[in-house]
Design an enzyme around this catalytic site. Structure first.
Site, PDB file in Angstrom:
ATOM      1  N   GLU A  89      21.586  12.857 -18.082  1.00  0.00           N
ATOM      2  CA  GLU A  89      20.201  11.910 -17.450  1.00  0.00           C
ATOM      3  C   GLU A  89      20.678  10.279 -17.819  1.00  0.00           C
ATOM      4  O   GLU A  89      19.689   9.570 -17.933  1.00  0.00           O
ATOM      5  CB  GLU A  89      19.149  12.430 -17.896  1.00  0.00           C
TER       6      GLU A  89
HETATM    7  C1  LIG Z   1      25.749  19.909 -20.745  1.00  0.00           C
HETATM    8  C2  LIG Z   1      25.732  19.164 -19.612  1.00  0.00           C
HETATM    9  C3  LIG Z   1      24.519  19.324 -18.504  1.00  0.00           C
HETATM   10  C4  LIG Z   1      24.499  18.601 -17.615  1.00  0.00           C
HETATM   11  N1  LIG Z   1      23.485  18.691 -16.653  1.00  0.00           N
HETATM   12  C5  LIG Z   1      23.288  18.136 -15.542  1.00  0.00           C
HETATM   13  C6  LIG Z   1      22.603  18.500 -14.349  1.00  0.00           C
HETATM   14  O1  LIG Z   1      21.878  19.276 -14.513  1.00  0.00           O
HETATM   15  N2  LIG Z   1      22.755  17.817 -13.208  1.00  0.00           N
HETATM   16  C7  LIG Z   1      23.809  16.739 -12.881  1.00  0.00           C
HETATM   17  O2  LIG Z   1      23.913  16.461 -11.802  1.00  0.00           O
HETATM   18  N3  LIG Z   1      24.484  16.357 -13.947  1.00  0.00           N
HETATM   19  C8  LIG Z   1      24.269  16.957 -15.040  1.00  0.00           C
HETATM   20  N4  LIG Z   1      25.189  16.791 -16.058  1.00  0.00           N
HETATM   21  C9  LIG Z   1      26.098  15.446 -16.107  1.00  0.00           C
HETATM   22  C10 LIG Z   1      25.660  14.179 -16.786  1.00  0.00           C
HETATM   23  O3  LIG Z   1      24.634  13.789 -16.178  1.00  0.00           O
HETATM   24  C11 LIG Z   1      27.167  13.412 -16.895  1.00  0.00           C
HETATM   25  O4  LIG Z   1      27.892  14.013 -17.626  1.00  0.00           O
HETATM   26  C12 LIG Z   1      26.598  11.927 -17.092  1.00  0.00           C
HETATM   27  O5  LIG Z   1      26.064  11.159 -16.045  1.00  0.00           O
HETATM   28  C13 LIG Z   1      28.024  11.010 -17.392  1.00  0.00           C
HETATM   29  O6  LIG Z   1      28.773  11.270 -16.237  1.00  0.00           O
HETATM   30  P1  LIG Z   1      30.188  11.416 -16.710  1.00  0.00           P
HETATM   31  O7  LIG Z   1      30.219  12.880 -17.882  1.00  0.00           O
HETATM   32  O8  LIG Z   1      31.079  11.680 -15.619  1.00  0.00           O
HETATM   33  O9  LIG Z   1      30.865  10.130 -17.370  1.00  0.00           O
HETATM   34  P2  LIG Z   1      31.592   8.817 -17.000  1.00  0.00           P
HETATM   35  O10 LIG Z   1      30.678   8.282 -15.687  1.00  0.00           O
HETATM   36  O11 LIG Z   1      32.884   9.076 -16.774  1.00  0.00           O
HETATM   37  O12 LIG Z   1      31.309   8.002 -18.157  1.00  0.00           O
HETATM   38  C14 LIG Z   1      32.465   8.178 -19.257  1.00  0.00           C
HETATM   39  C15 LIG Z   1      32.154   7.051 -20.276  1.00  0.00           C
HETATM   40  O13 LIG Z   1      32.233   5.777 -19.486  1.00  0.00           O
HETATM   41  C16 LIG Z   1      31.220   5.190 -19.649  1.00  0.00           C
HETATM   42  N5  LIG Z   1      31.225   4.311 -18.578  1.00  0.00           N
HETATM   43  C17 LIG Z   1      31.155   4.666 -17.331  1.00  0.00           C
HETATM   44  N6  LIG Z   1      31.060   3.679 -16.229  1.00  0.00           N
HETATM   45  C18 LIG Z   1      30.873   2.541 -17.197  1.00  0.00           C
HETATM   46  C19 LIG Z   1      30.548   1.198 -16.809  1.00  0.00           C
HETATM   47  N7  LIG Z   1      30.338   0.753 -15.404  1.00  0.00           N
HETATM   48  N8  LIG Z   1      30.505   0.454 -17.738  1.00  0.00           N
HETATM   49  C20 LIG Z   1      30.523   0.700 -18.854  1.00  0.00           C
HETATM   50  N9  LIG Z   1      30.768   2.009 -19.388  1.00  0.00           N
HETATM   51  C21 LIG Z   1      30.825   2.881 -18.499  1.00  0.00           C
HETATM   52  C22 LIG Z   1      29.989   6.026 -19.902  1.00  0.00           C
HETATM   53  O14 LIG Z   1      28.994   5.280 -20.544  1.00  0.00           O
HETATM   54  C23 LIG Z   1      30.680   7.014 -20.811  1.00  0.00           C
HETATM   55  O15 LIG Z   1      30.733   6.583 -22.196  1.00  0.00           O
HETATM   56  C24 LIG Z   1      25.268  17.463 -17.404  1.00  0.00           C
HETATM   57  C25 LIG Z   1      26.112  17.240 -18.227  1.00  0.00           C
HETATM   58  C26 LIG Z   1      26.498  17.941 -19.397  1.00  0.00           C
HETATM   59  C27 LIG Z   1      27.714  17.645 -20.350  1.00  0.00           C
END
Ligand SMILES: Cc1cc2nc3c(=O)[nH]c(=O)nc-3n(C[C@H](O)[C@H](O)[C@H](O)COP(=O)(O)OP(=O)(O)OC[C@H]3O[C@@H](n4cnc5c(N)ncnc54)[C@H](O)[C@@H]3O)c2cc1C
Length: 580
Positions: free
Chosen positions: A390
């Site tokens: 979220e």
């Molecule tokens: C158990 C679980 C349940 C989930 N449930 C849902 C769900 O029901 N529906 C849904 O849609 N999604 C869901 N998600 C997805 C979740 O919302 C995403 O994992 C989250 O939004 C982060 O995206 P990412 O994992 O791709 O990380 P990334 O976006 O790849 O980020 C990786 C790291 O880089 C940092 N980062 C990225 N961009 C920037 C920037 N511009 N500046 C500085 N730092 C940055 C982030 O803060 C993070 O630390 C779920 C994930 C998990 C693990």
């Protein structure tokens, strides 16, 4: 009079104004809601407290048995936020968050399963659905005949949600959806999916929200992910292959889906905050019992200062998080529409409070805490996700500070317009800007002094109110200085932005706690609130020290050095100083 459509405590604070009417009196659930809540909390306790062993077993198995999901249905837990006319309980944000709190107390997977359904899975329908759409799906969502999931994330689009690749192409009265959604909570048990897809193939944006149901041809879900925590909750991919979705299933306006997604996530944050507070309360109880029982060096470890420090800090973290979460939920219940910054703060604060609490609870339990027979290691694993999903806390910090700075920049723009282009001349422009800065500094100090002061708080919290006022004044000046220093490049200046966000988080947490304790003093008197005032005093002092350090860090820091080290390791790809 506060305008509930536009008023935001934190946005105003960055402009040097304390809009205290938003916070005082601190919101309390209505009597009727309290009674409903007491009944729900009582029955949840009876249902969930004896299941501790089951929860541990389901964590290992990585799945909630369908018979238990059925129990959740029968307990009415899928109808919490569905309005009564559609067969639900129609709970407001405060009451809903309190129920999720109760679930979070017993098991993270259960809280997430129910939370994903109500907080985000069906929230789009509640917020943007037409009467016809609501009548069609809400009754089945209320009973849990349909369980809901929120499908935004994709392999290439996490934090950068606008970069999704799932497409929706118009075909007569229908849309044809293709794409893959990743890590979708409830994926394996849901039949109702709120899916976000691109409805224009040109560039970014142009996203539309759709209701997709499992019975549509081309919808499939992958196997359960093998996760670190909340293992029993279902997390899967959701695959859409030439899925034909009628136009009647579009939620909100076509092309405005990004706004829909952000509103859903914003509204959902009090659920996650509530779950975190529930987790903290349980861990405090476990830690107290452990500290009393465990004897070392001839005394219960509760007698030692190091252990007491941890317990005391847990109380502060829990009370402050609860104050913020309940306040944000209360604002939503009162009809305030612009609470995005405050809701983001509540998520960051509560998720990090729970993380510290779980870590310290495990530490108090020592080696025993590391054993799987005890609940601590599961609590640590379960709560780690709260800082990621979220919206990661890192992204939310940037959002918190940039949203507030945007308002200040808007004021600058207005000023620029009124100066008829004088800003185009850098020399003259600087003069105008420094006049503006002086005006804002005085706005925060002298001229509009009454706006930078609390007037509605109980005298018993005057010392902490003064700490807040001082911090608020500094925030207004610091926001302004940052904008002048970085200008348009502010979005690249993430380290100063993070520090500003941390100042804002501390100030909002202090404001919420001040509002709550003050209202408690007014209602119950000083003697009955001695411990709460001690919590406030402790937090205010801690917050003041952090605020001072963060603001001093804007001028004196190691940012360049740290980023240079990062660049170095990014170039070499490894740590280069191994002594072998
Ligand atoms: C158990 C679980 C349940 C989930 N449930 C849902 C769900 O029901 N529906 C849904 O849609 N999604 C869901 N998600 C997805 C979740 O919302 C995403 O994992 C989250 O939004 C982060 O995206 P990412 O994992 O791709 O990380 P990334 O976006 O790849 O980020 C990786 C790291 O880089 C940092 N980062 C990225 N961009 C920037 C920037 N511009 N500046 C500085 N730092 C940055 C982030 O803060 C993070 O630390 C779920 C994930 C998990 C693990």
């Amino acid at each position: 009079m506060v305008d509930k459509k536009t008023a935001s405590f934190m946005r105003s604070l960055c402009l040097g104004e304390i809009e205290e009417e938003i916070l005082v009196p601190y919101p309390e659930p209505k009597v009727s809601e309290k009674e409903t809540l007491q009944a729900i909390v009582g029955s949840l306790k009876a249902m969930l407290q004896p299941r501790e062993k089951d929860f541990a077993a389901w964590d290992r198995a990585g799945e909630l048995p369908l018979t238990f999901v059925q129990e959740l249905r029968e307990a009415g837990l899928f109808g919490l936020v569905v309005p009564e006319p559609h067969g639900g309980l129609g709970l407001g944000s405060t009451a809903y968050s309190r129920v999720i709190q109760e679930l979070g107390r017993y098991d993270g997977s259960v809280a997430v399963t129910v939370g994903a359904h109500s907080s985000i899975g069906m929230r789009g329908l509640l917020l943007f659905g037409t009467d016809e759409q609501k009548a069609r799906w809400l009754p089945k969502l209320a009973t849990g005949e349909l369980i809901a999931a929120f499908c935004l994330t994709e392999p290439g689009a996490g934090s950068d949600a606008a970069g999704i690749k799932t497409t929706a192409v118009r075909d007569g009265d229908d849309w044809i959806l293709n794409g893959e959604k990743l890590w979708i909570t409830n994926g394996g048990i849901a039949d109702f999916f709120t899916v976000f897809a691109k409805t224009s193939l040109e560039g970014r944006g142009h996203i539309t929200a759709f209701v997709v149901t499992r019975d549509m041809k081309g919808v499939s879900t992958g196997p359960h992910e093998d996760k670190m925590g909340i293992r029993a909750s279902s997390t899967t991919t959701v695959v859409l292959e030439d899925v034909r979705v009628p136009n009647a299933n579009v939620l909100g306006e076509a092309g405005k889906g990004f706004k829909v997604a952000m509103k859903i996530l914003n509204a959902g944050r009090t659920g996650l905050g509530g779950g975190s507070v529930g987790g903290m309360k349980r861990l405090i109880e476990l830690s107290v019992a452990q500290a009393r029982d465990r004897v070392q060096f001839g005394r219960p470890i509760a007698a030692y200062g190091s252990v007491q420090q941890k317990l005391g800090q847990m109380v502060v973290d829990c009370y402050v998080s609860e104050s913020v979460v309940n306040l944000v939920a209360g604002l939503a219940d009162k009809g305030f529409e612009d609470t995005a910054v405050e809701a983001a703060i509540s998520k960051v604060l509560a998720s990090e409070g729970l993380w510290r609490t779980a870590d310290e609870a495990l530490q108090i339990a020592g080696g025993l805490g590391y054993m799987r027979e005890m609940p601590y290691e599961r609590a640590v694993r379960d709560c780690r996700i709260n800082r990621i999903f979220e919206g990661t806390n890192d992204i939310l910090r940037l959002f918190i500070a940039l949203a507030a700075m945007n308002d200040v920049a808007e004021e600058l723009k207005d000023l620029a317009a009124s100066m008829k282009g004088v800003l185009a001349d850098p020399v003259k422009g600087f003069g105008v800007l420094s006049d503006y800065a002086k005006r804002r500094a005085s706005l925060a100090t002298n001229l509009k002094r009454e706006k930078g002061k609390w007037t509605l708080l109980a005298p018993a919290v005057a010392a902490e109110a003064a700490i807040f006022e001082d911090g608020a004044r500094q925030l207004a000046i610091a926001t302004d200085r940052m904008l002048r220093r970085h200008g348009k490049k502010i979005v690249e200046a993430q380290l100063p932005t993070r520090r500003l966000a941390d100042v804002m988080i501390d100030l909002f947490a202090l404001a919420a706690t001040l509002g709550r304790v003050s209202t408690r003093v007014e209602d119950h008197g000083e003697d009955a609130t001695t411990v709460e005032r001690e919590i406030l005093r402790t937090f205010a002092r801690q917050a003041r020290r952090r605020i001072d350090a963060n603001l001093a860090g804007q001028d004196e820091n190691e940012d360049e050095g740290i980023q240079a080290l990062a660049r170095h390791v990014l170039e070499t790809g490894r740590y280069g100083w191994d002594n072998l």
